[in-house]
Design a protein around this motif. Structure first.
Motif, short mmCIF file in Angstrom:
data_model
loop_
_atom_site.label_atom_id
_atom_site.label_comp_id
_atom_site.label_asym_id
_atom_site.label_seq_id
_atom_site.Cartn_x
_atom_site.Cartn_y
_atom_site.Cartn_z
N LEU A 19 5.20 5.31 2.20
CA LEU A 19 5.41 6.55 2.94
C LEU A 19 6.15 6.31 4.24
N ALA A 20 5.78 5.21 4.95
CA ALA A 20 6.45 4.91 6.21
C ALA A 20 7.93 4.57 5.99
N ILE A 21 8.21 3.77 4.93
CA ILE A 21 9.60 3.42 4.63
C ILE A 21 10.40 4.67 4.28
N GLY A 22 9.79 5.57 3.47
CA GLY A 22 10.48 6.81 3.12
C GLY A 22 10.75 7.68 4.33
N ALA A 23 9.78 7.77 5.26
CA ALA A 23 9.97 8.58 6.45
C ALA A 23 11.10 8.04 7.32
N ILE A 24 11.17 6.71 7.43
CA ILE A 24 12.25 6.11 8.22
C ILE A 24 13.60 6.41 7.59
N GLY A 25 13.66 6.30 6.24
CA GLY A 25 14.93 6.59 5.56
C GLY A 25 15.36 8.03 5.76
N VAL A 26 14.40 8.98 5.68
CA VAL A 26 14.75 10.40 5.88
C VAL A 26 15.22 10.63 7.31
N ALA A 27 14.56 9.97 8.29
CA ALA A 27 14.97 10.15 9.68
C ALA A 27 16.38 9.64 9.93
N GLY B 154 0.80 -1.20 0.00
CA GLY B 154 0.00 0.00 0.00
C GLY B 154 0.84 1.26 0.00
N ALA B 155 0.21 2.38 -0.38
CA ALA B 155 0.95 3.65 -0.45
C ALA B 155 1.47 4.06 0.92
N TRP B 156 0.70 3.76 1.98
CA TRP B 156 1.16 4.20 3.30
C TRP B 156 2.39 3.43 3.75
N TRP B 157 2.56 2.19 3.23
CA TRP B 157 3.78 1.44 3.54
C TRP B 157 4.98 2.15 2.95
#
Length: 229
Positions: free
Chosen positions: A121-129, A116-119
């Motif tokens: 988004l979550a992976i991208g947010a973790i990578g940015v953090a 899903g798209a939210w998955w």
């Protein structure tokens, strides 16, 4: 159920390869039924054997046709793109009058559901953090005057860089610059009479030690965080 879905045995009996066409499959089945029909056998033992083989073949054929109805292909054949999977009907009948048989689903032929798209988004947010944390500069050590907590003094660390001076004792007031180098090694930075050893520092007055601060992150060879005057 195991005999009904033993499609490899079915292909072997029909002398076919998995992936054959549907007309070839039907024709081989009809030819095999005609060969093993009880009416073509002479004695009772042969009739019983032929009947059992024909019943098993009929069950396997029915399961294969049900598989074709649900998946758009015969068992073992390549999946066809864009073919919808039919919903099984309890009272459905298949070709040649054979009763419908429950077939174990072929999970490999079913399409895989994408993430899903939210998955993403979550992976991208973790990578940015993680990237932001790795680029974040280390927190600077507060001034010695504001640090009221007791510091753990490191008594072992960087070996002496100048072997001309044998300094065995801890850092003390009045030490010369050469003695400090022999004890602590070369500083990471020198500025305005103050030598920095990462977060720790030593201050000089007329080239003699007048003050220092030993940080627990990189302690000096001193008995206390600050000199005892």
């Amino acid at each position: 159920m195991a005999d009904e879905t033993d499609f490899l045995d079915l292909y072997t009996r029909l002398r076919l390869e998995p992936g054959c066409s549907l007309p070839e499959f039907k024709q081989a089945y009809r030819r095999h039924v005609a060969q093993w029909h009880p009416d073509r056998r002479a004695d009772g033992h042969a009739d019983a054997l032929a009947a059992r083989r024909l019943q098993r073949l009929t069950r396997q054929y029915g399961a294969a046709m049900e598989f074709h109805r649900r998946h758009g292909r015969l068992p073992g054949g390549a999946p066809l793109p864009g073919v919808a999977v039919a919903t099984p009907e309890p009272a459905a009948a298949i070709e040649d009058g054979t009763p419908a048989t429950t077939v174990i689903a072929d999970t490999e032929s079913l399409p895989r559901r994408p993430l899903g798209a939210w998955w993403w988004l979550a992976i991208g947010a973790i990578g940015v953090a993680v990237l932001a944390w790795s680029l974040m500069p280390a927190a600077s050590e507060p001034d010695a005057e504001d640090n009221t907590e007791a510091a753990t003094v490191r008594t072992t660390g960087v070996p002496a860089a100048n072997s001309a001076f044998a300094v065995s004792g801890p850092l003390s007031l009045g030490m010369s610059e050469d003695e400090v180098i022999a004890l602590e090694g070369e500083p990471t930075q020198r500025a305005d009479g103050r030598w920095e050893y990462e977060p720790s520092w030593v201050r000089f007055d007329n080239h003699a030690v007048s003050d220092w601060y030993s940080s627990p992150l990189r302690g000096l060879h001193s008995e206390s965080p600050r000199p005892r005057h």
